[in-house]
Scaffold this motif. Sequence first.
Motif, PDB file in Angstrom:
ATOM      1  N   ASP A  37       0.803  -1.215   0.000  1.00 24.35           N
ATOM      2  CA  ASP A  37       0.000   0.000   0.000  1.00 24.35           C
ATOM      3  C   ASP A  37       0.844   1.277   0.000  1.00 24.35           C
ATOM      4  O   ASP A  37       0.300   2.376   0.173  1.00 24.35           O
ATOM      5  N   ALA A  38       2.133   1.168  -0.203  1.00 12.33           N
ATOM      6  CA  ALA A  38       3.008   2.354  -0.256  1.00 12.33           C
ATOM      7  C   ALA A  38       2.487   3.317  -1.317  1.00 12.33           C
ATOM      8  O   ALA A  38       2.158   2.925  -2.425  1.00 12.33           O
ATOM      9  N   GLY A  39       2.365   4.587  -0.941  1.00  8.94           N
ATOM     10  CA  GLY A  39       1.890   5.604  -1.861  1.00  8.94           C
ATOM     11  C   GLY A  39       0.381   5.699  -1.963  1.00  8.94           C
ATOM     12  O   GLY A  39      -0.141   6.561  -2.682  1.00  8.94           O
ATOM     13  N   ARG A  40      -0.325   4.876  -1.247  1.00 12.70           N
ATOM     14  CA  ARG A  40      -1.786   4.856  -1.323  1.00 12.70           C
ATOM     15  C   ARG A  40      -2.395   6.095  -0.667  1.00 12.70           C
ATOM     16  O   ARG A  40      -1.886   6.606   0.322  1.00 12.70           O
ATOM     17  N   ALA A  41      -3.485   6.577  -1.230  1.00  7.09           N
ATOM     18  CA  ALA A  41      -4.283   7.652  -0.634  1.00  7.09           C
ATOM     19  C   ALA A  41      -5.642   7.050  -0.317  1.00  7.09           C
ATOM     20  O   ALA A  41      -6.241   6.377  -1.158  1.00  7.09           O
ATOM     21  N   LEU A  42      -6.107   7.258   0.909  1.00  3.19           N
ATOM     22  CA  LEU A  42      -7.407   6.710   1.275  1.00  3.19           C
ATOM     23  C   LEU A  42      -8.216   7.721   2.058  1.00  3.19           C
ATOM     24  O   LEU A  42      -7.668   8.642   2.652  1.00  3.19           O
ATOM     25  N   GLU A  43      -9.520   7.532   1.998  1.00  2.92           N
ATOM     26  CA  GLU A  43     -10.458   8.389   2.700  1.00  2.92           C
ATOM     27  C   GLU A  43     -11.193   7.540   3.719  1.00  2.92           C
ATOM     28  O   GLU A  43     -11.691   6.466   3.387  1.00  2.92           O
ATOM     29  N   VAL A  44     -11.227   8.013   4.976  1.00  2.00           N
ATOM     30  CA  VAL A  44     -11.910   7.289   6.042  1.00  2.00           C
ATOM     31  C   VAL A  44     -12.790   8.260   6.816  1.00  2.00           C
ATOM     32  O   VAL A  44     -12.618   9.472   6.733  1.00  2.00           O
ATOM     33  N   SER A  45     -13.701   7.708   7.577  1.00  2.00           N
ATOM     34  CA  SER A  45     -14.551   8.537   8.419  1.00  2.00           C
ATOM     35  C   SER A  45     -13.971   8.573   9.835  1.00  2.00           C
ATOM     36  O   SER A  45     -13.219   7.683  10.233  1.00  2.00           O
ATOM     37  N   GLY A  47     -13.371   7.887  13.576  1.00  2.00           N
ATOM     38  CA  GLY A  47     -13.641   6.668  14.321  1.00  2.00           C
ATOM     39  C   GLY A  47     -13.013   5.436  13.696  1.00  2.00           C
ATOM     40  O   GLY A  47     -12.959   4.381  14.324  1.00  2.00           O
ATOM     41  N   THR A  48     -12.541   5.539  12.469  1.00  2.00           N
ATOM     42  CA  THR A  48     -11.915   4.406  11.787  1.00  2.00           C
ATOM     43  C   THR A  48     -10.506   4.173  12.339  1.00  2.00           C
ATOM     44  O   THR A  48      -9.782   5.115  12.628  1.00  2.00           O
ATOM     45  N   ASP A  49     -10.128   2.919  12.490  1.00  2.00           N
ATOM     46  CA  ASP A  49      -8.764   2.554  12.868  1.00  2.00           C
ATOM     47  C   ASP A  49      -8.001   2.157  11.617  1.00  2.00           C
ATOM     48  O   ASP A  49      -8.527   1.421  10.772  1.00  2.00           O
ATOM     49  N   ILE A  50      -6.777   2.650  11.492  1.00  2.00           N
ATOM     50  CA  ILE A  50      -5.906   2.288  10.385  1.00  2.00           C
ATOM     51  C   ILE A  50      -4.738   1.516  10.974  1.00  2.00           C
ATOM     52  O   ILE A  50      -3.981   2.050  11.779  1.00  2.00           O
ATOM     53  N   GLU A  51      -4.622   0.258  10.588  1.00  2.00           N
ATOM     54  CA  GLU A  51      -3.552  -0.593  11.086  1.00  2.00           C
ATOM     55  C   GLU A  51      -2.490  -0.733   9.998  1.00  2.00           C
ATOM     56  O   GLU A  51      -2.800  -1.024   8.851  1.00  2.00           O
ATOM     57  N   VAL A  52      -1.236  -0.522  10.381  1.00  2.00           N
ATOM     58  CA  VAL A  52      -0.112  -0.662   9.456  1.00  2.00           C
ATOM     59  C   VAL A  52       0.679  -1.889   9.883  1.00  2.00           C
ATOM     60  O   VAL A  52       1.065  -2.001  11.046  1.00  2.00           O
ATOM     61  N   ARG A  53       0.897  -2.810   8.949  1.00  2.00           N
ATOM     62  CA  ARG A  53       1.679  -4.028   9.211  1.00  2.00           C
ATOM     63  C   ARG A  53       2.765  -4.139   8.145  1.00  2.00           C
ATOM     64  O   ARG A  53       2.467  -4.356   6.967  1.00  2.00           O
ATOM     65  N   LEU A  54       4.013  -3.987   8.571  1.00  2.00           N
ATOM     66  CA  LEU A  54       5.127  -4.059   7.637  1.00  2.00           C
ATOM     67  C   LEU A  54       6.094  -5.150   8.089  1.00  2.00           C
ATOM     68  O   LEU A  54       6.699  -5.050   9.156  1.00  2.00           O
ATOM     69  N   ALA A  55       6.221  -6.165   7.282  1.00  2.00           N
ATOM     70  CA  ALA A  55       7.089  -7.298   7.620  1.00  2.00           C
ATOM     71  C   ALA A  55       8.502  -7.028   7.128  1.00  2.00           C
ATOM     72  O   ALA A  55       8.707  -6.500   6.036  1.00  2.00           O
ATOM     73  N   VAL A  76      -5.321  14.722  13.703  1.00  2.00           N
ATOM     74  CA  VAL A  76      -6.153  14.012  12.726  1.00  2.00           C
ATOM     75  C   VAL A  76      -6.089  12.505  12.964  1.00  2.00           C
ATOM     76  O   VAL A  76      -7.110  11.840  13.057  1.00  2.00           O
ATOM     77  N   LEU A  77      -4.871  11.973  13.050  1.00  2.00           N
ATOM     78  CA  LEU A  77      -4.651  10.537  13.286  1.00  2.00           C
ATOM     79  C   LEU A  77      -3.842  10.363  14.557  1.00  2.00           C
ATOM     80  O   LEU A  77      -2.669  10.724  14.607  1.00  2.00           O
ATOM     81  N   ARG A  78      -4.467   9.818  15.587  1.00  2.00           N
ATOM     82  CA  ARG A  78      -3.761   9.571  16.852  1.00  2.00           C
ATOM     83  C   ARG A  78      -3.248   8.140  16.835  1.00  2.00           C
ATOM     84  O   ARG A  78      -3.989   7.200  16.575  1.00  2.00           O
ATOM     85  N   ARG A  79      -1.939   7.992  17.103  1.00  2.00           N
ATOM     86  CA  ARG A  79      -1.387   6.635  17.149  1.00  2.00           C
ATOM     87  C   ARG A  79      -1.769   5.995  18.475  1.00  2.00           C
ATOM     88  O   ARG A  79      -1.393   6.462  19.544  1.00  2.00           O
ATOM     89  N   ALA A  96      -8.557   7.524  13.598  1.00  3.55           N
ATOM     90  CA  ALA A  96      -8.984   8.750  12.926  1.00  3.55           C
ATOM     91  C   ALA A  96      -9.853   9.553  13.895  1.00  3.55           C
ATOM     92  O   ALA A  96     -10.979   9.174  14.187  1.00  3.55           O
ATOM     93  N   LYS A  97      -9.300  10.647  14.413  1.00  2.00           N
ATOM     94  CA  LYS A  97      -9.990  11.439  15.442  1.00  2.00           C
ATOM     95  C   LYS A  97     -10.781  12.601  14.858  1.00  2.00           C
ATOM     96  O   LYS A  97     -11.942  12.781  15.176  1.00  2.00           O
ATOM     97  N   ASN A  98     -10.121  13.426  14.050  1.00  2.00           N
ATOM     98  CA  ASN A  98     -10.731  14.661  13.563  1.00  2.00           C
ATOM     99  C   ASN A  98     -10.578  14.761  12.051  1.00  2.00           C
ATOM    100  O   ASN A  98      -9.663  14.178  11.470  1.00  2.00           O
ATOM    101  N   GLU A  99     -11.451  15.542  11.438  1.00  2.73           N
ATOM    102  CA  GLU A  99     -11.366  15.734   9.995  1.00  2.73           C
ATOM    103  C   GLU A  99     -10.070  16.441   9.634  1.00  2.73           C
ATOM    104  O   GLU A  99      -9.579  17.288  10.382  1.00  2.73           O
TER     105      GLU A  99
END
Length: 132
Positions: A37-45, A47-55, A76-79, A96-99
């Motif tokens: 997903d390197a370079g990916r742009a995504l839109e979330v609402s 309350g969404t959690d974004i998990e990053v897994r890099l092996a 915007v994104l709290r770890r 995802a906390k704030n717009e």
Amino acid sequence: MKAVRCLVAPLAAVLALTAGSASAEAPAKRVVLTKADAGRALEVSPGTDIEVRLARYYDKPRTYTWDVPQTSDAVVLRRAEGRTTPEGSASAVFHAKNEGVATISVTRKCRPDSGHICPLIIVPWKAKVEVK
């Protein structure tokens, strides 16, 4: 008529049970990002959690490892969590906390086998997240 009454009572019970569960709050959504997903742009609402897994990976004669993923904007994104493993894999969960727009980024490191060197190339991993 008696048959209709026999069917209506169970149906009413099922509707009553499902109506109560429909009003329950939906669980938070989770998006999982990996090396692909390197370079990916995504839109979330919010309350969404974004998990990053890099092996970590081995490309003879080099091992590539990761640092802990970071956010460009913690408002915007709290770890919520982040770690690396002794062998070099990394993971993190961002909430995802704030717009707004934030970038999740990670630095990859090269560890050469004995007698070899690493190329002087830095390839960052990034994903752009828009919360709205």
